[in-house]
Structure formats: structure tokens, C-alpha cells
Design a protein around this motif. Structure first.
Motif, short mmCIF file in Angstrom:
data_model
loop_
_atom_site.label_atom_id
_atom_site.label_comp_id
_atom_site.label_asym_id
_atom_site.label_seq_id
_atom_site.Cartn_x
_atom_site.Cartn_y
_atom_site.Cartn_z
N ALA A 115 -29.30 -13.95 -9.43
CA ALA A 115 -29.16 -13.28 -8.13
C ALA A 115 -28.71 -11.83 -8.28
N GLU A 116 -27.85 -11.56 -9.24
CA GLU A 116 -27.35 -10.20 -9.44
C GLU A 116 -28.45 -9.23 -9.85
N THR A 117 -29.58 -9.74 -10.29
CA THR A 117 -30.71 -8.87 -10.63
C THR A 117 -31.63 -8.65 -9.43
N GLY A 118 -31.29 -9.29 -8.29
CA GLY A 118 -32.11 -9.14 -7.09
C GLY A 118 -33.26 -10.13 -7.01
N ILE A 119 -33.24 -11.15 -7.86
CA ILE A 119 -34.31 -12.14 -7.89
C ILE A 119 -33.96 -13.28 -6.93
N ASN A 120 -34.94 -13.68 -6.12
CA ASN A 120 -34.79 -14.82 -5.23
C ASN A 120 -35.28 -16.08 -5.95
N ILE A 121 -34.45 -17.10 -5.99
CA ILE A 121 -34.83 -18.38 -6.58
C ILE A 121 -35.57 -19.18 -5.51
N ARG A 122 -36.82 -19.55 -5.81
CA ARG A 122 -37.65 -20.27 -4.84
C ARG A 122 -37.48 -21.78 -4.95
N PHE A 123 -37.25 -22.30 -6.17
CA PHE A 123 -36.99 -23.72 -6.36
C PHE A 123 -36.16 -23.92 -7.62
N ILE A 124 -35.50 -25.06 -7.68
CA ILE A 124 -34.69 -25.43 -8.84
C ILE A 124 -35.07 -26.86 -9.22
N SER A 125 -35.22 -27.10 -10.52
CA SER A 125 -35.52 -28.44 -11.00
C SER A 125 -34.65 -28.72 -12.22
N GLN A 126 -33.86 -29.80 -12.11
CA GLN A 126 -33.00 -30.19 -13.21
C GLN A 126 -32.98 -31.70 -13.30
N GLY A 127 -33.22 -32.23 -14.48
CA GLY A 127 -33.14 -33.67 -14.68
C GLY A 127 -31.71 -34.12 -14.85
N ILE A 128 -31.47 -35.39 -14.71
CA ILE A 128 -30.13 -35.94 -14.82
C ILE A 128 -29.55 -35.82 -16.22
N GLU A 129 -30.41 -35.66 -17.24
CA GLU A 129 -29.94 -35.48 -18.61
C GLU A 129 -29.32 -34.10 -18.82
N GLU A 130 -29.57 -33.17 -17.92
CA GLU A 130 -28.97 -31.84 -17.91
C GLU A 130 -29.24 -31.01 -19.16
N ASP A 131 -30.39 -31.20 -19.79
CA ASP A 131 -30.66 -30.38 -20.98
C ASP A 131 -31.58 -29.21 -20.69
N SER A 132 -32.04 -29.11 -19.45
CA SER A 132 -32.79 -27.92 -19.05
C SER A 132 -32.72 -27.77 -17.54
N ILE A 133 -32.78 -26.53 -17.12
CA ILE A 133 -32.82 -26.21 -15.70
C ILE A 133 -33.95 -25.21 -15.52
N SER A 134 -34.86 -25.51 -14.61
CA SER A 134 -35.98 -24.61 -14.33
C SER A 134 -35.79 -23.98 -12.97
N TYR A 135 -35.97 -22.67 -12.94
CA TYR A 135 -35.83 -21.91 -11.71
C TYR A 135 -37.19 -21.31 -11.36
N GLY A 136 -37.68 -21.61 -10.18
CA GLY A 136 -38.93 -21.03 -9.72
C GLY A 136 -38.66 -19.68 -9.09
N VAL A 137 -39.41 -18.68 -9.51
CA VAL A 137 -39.25 -17.32 -9.01
C VAL A 137 -40.63 -16.73 -8.74
N ASP A 138 -40.67 -15.63 -8.03
CA ASP A 138 -41.94 -14.92 -7.89
C ASP A 138 -42.38 -14.47 -9.27
N ASP A 139 -43.67 -14.53 -9.54
CA ASP A 139 -44.15 -14.32 -10.91
C ASP A 139 -43.80 -12.94 -11.48
N THR A 140 -43.60 -11.96 -10.64
CA THR A 140 -43.26 -10.62 -11.14
C THR A 140 -41.80 -10.52 -11.57
N ASP A 141 -40.96 -11.47 -11.17
CA ASP A 141 -39.53 -11.40 -11.47
C ASP A 141 -39.13 -12.07 -12.78
N GLY A 142 -40.03 -12.83 -13.39
CA GLY A 142 -39.68 -13.60 -14.57
C GLY A 142 -39.11 -12.80 -15.73
N PRO A 143 -39.79 -11.75 -16.20
CA PRO A 143 -39.25 -11.01 -17.34
C PRO A 143 -37.86 -10.42 -17.08
#
Length: 179
Positions: free
Chosen positions: A138-166
Motif C-alpha cells: 500500500a505504501e507504494t500506492g498499489i491497490n490490492i484487488r484480491f488476496i489468496s492464502q492457503g491454510i498452510e500459510e506458505d504463500s500469499i498471493s496478491y492480485g494487483v493491476d498488471d502495471t503495478d507488479g514490478p
């Protein structure tokens, strides 16, 4: 790429590894080319088998679901945009979903999404780690569109607009991984 020596190449992807649980985050990656179908309807979460019935609409079109993030009365299905062969396929999937959930539902298609993935066995059980990652994004000005995390907690995926990824990769790398 080697996360510890970003942006050099050289990471191995393996099934098992020795993990230093003191390291909360071991890597961050980004991939664009995603899209999502959002299905919103009052009472959706109470419908038995609705997730399976909606997922079948994608299976029938041979489009693999990568993430199924959701909330109460709101399910989303994130797929690779390249799996959608044409605009007619988008319409067919939406029509199939409407047949499952009724015309009272709101189905919205979003394209030009990317996925920012944060991985590490040390994420499990770490209170506040997701909040810290989200704050960094958020501090970079990126809006998180979705969040996906499994119960094993070994990865968290954040959906963002494609231009914000890098920009998101750099922020997470600088905050958590720079030596």
C-alpha cells in the motif's frame, strides 16, 4: 530469479528444502496476464455446492482456475487470460455462471491483472506478517484487488493491476529481503 541476488537469475524450484524458520519470507515473484470473474449475490455463501457448480463453467471451457478468492456473498475466479480464447468464451462462461446463480447475481469480468506471490515456510503462524506485506504494498500506492492464502500459510498471493507488479516486487524485496 534468485531472490537474494535480485535481479540476477538462478533460483531452483524444488519440492522440498531445508528452511530457516527465522526467515519469514524467502521469495517474491510476479506474473501478469490474469483476469477474473466476480460473482456477487446475496445468499451465495449459503448455496450448497455453488463453488463446484460455478467452477464447472470454467472446466467446460478448459480454462483453469488459479485462485478462487472470495468473501461473503462474493466469489471470484482468477484465470490466465491466455486461456480465454476469444470474447465469446467470456460470454459463454458468464452465461453458464448465470444459469447456476440466477440472473439476480452480478457477474463482472476484470482483465489486466497480475499476481504478486510472497513465499516462505516462515510465514506460517507469524501474526501480522500479511498485514506487514499489505502495508508495504500500500505504501507504494498499489491497490490490492484480491488476496489468496492457503491454510498452510506458505504463500500469499496478491492480485494487483498488471502495471503495478514490478513496483510491488521491488517494495517487498527492499523491505523484507535486501541483505
Amino acid at each position: 530469479r534468485n531472490t537474494k541476488k535480485y535481479p540476477q537469475e538462478g533460483t531452483y524450484v524444488v519440492d522440498d528444502r531445508v528452511t530457516d524458520f527465522g526467515e519469514r519470507i524467502l521469495g517474491v515473484a510476479y506474473n501478469n496476464g490474469f483476469c477474473a470473474f466476480s460473482v456477487k449475490k446475496y445468499g451465495l455463501n449459503e448455496e450448497i455446492g455453488v463453488l463446484w457448480r460455478i467452477a464447472k463453467a470454467f472446466s467446460d471451457e478448459e480454462a483453469s482456475i488459479w485462485f478462487p478468492p472470495g468473501g461473503i456473498d462474493d466469489l471470484s475466479f482468477v484465470v490466465r487470460q491466455e486461456h480465454l480464447k476469444d470474447d465469446h468464451m467470456i460470454g459463454r462462461i458468464k452465461n453458464s455462471i448465470y444459469r447456476v446463480v440466477s440472473e439476480r447475481a452480478k457477474i463482472t469480468f476484470y482483465d489486466h491483472l497480475g499476481c504478486l506471490a510472497v513465499v516462505g515456510k516462515g510465514l506460517a503462524g507469524r501474526r501480522g506478517i500479511s498485514a506487514d506485506i499489505q502495508k508495504t504494498i500500500a505504501e507504494t500506492g498499489i491497490n490490492i484487488r484480491f488476496i489468496s492464502q492457503g491454510i498452510e500459510e506458505d504463500s500469499i498471493s496478491y492480485g494487483v493491476d498488471d502495471t503495478d507488479g514490478p513496483k510491488g516486487v521491488r517494495a517487498i524485496y527492499d523491505h523484507f529481503l535486501r541483505e
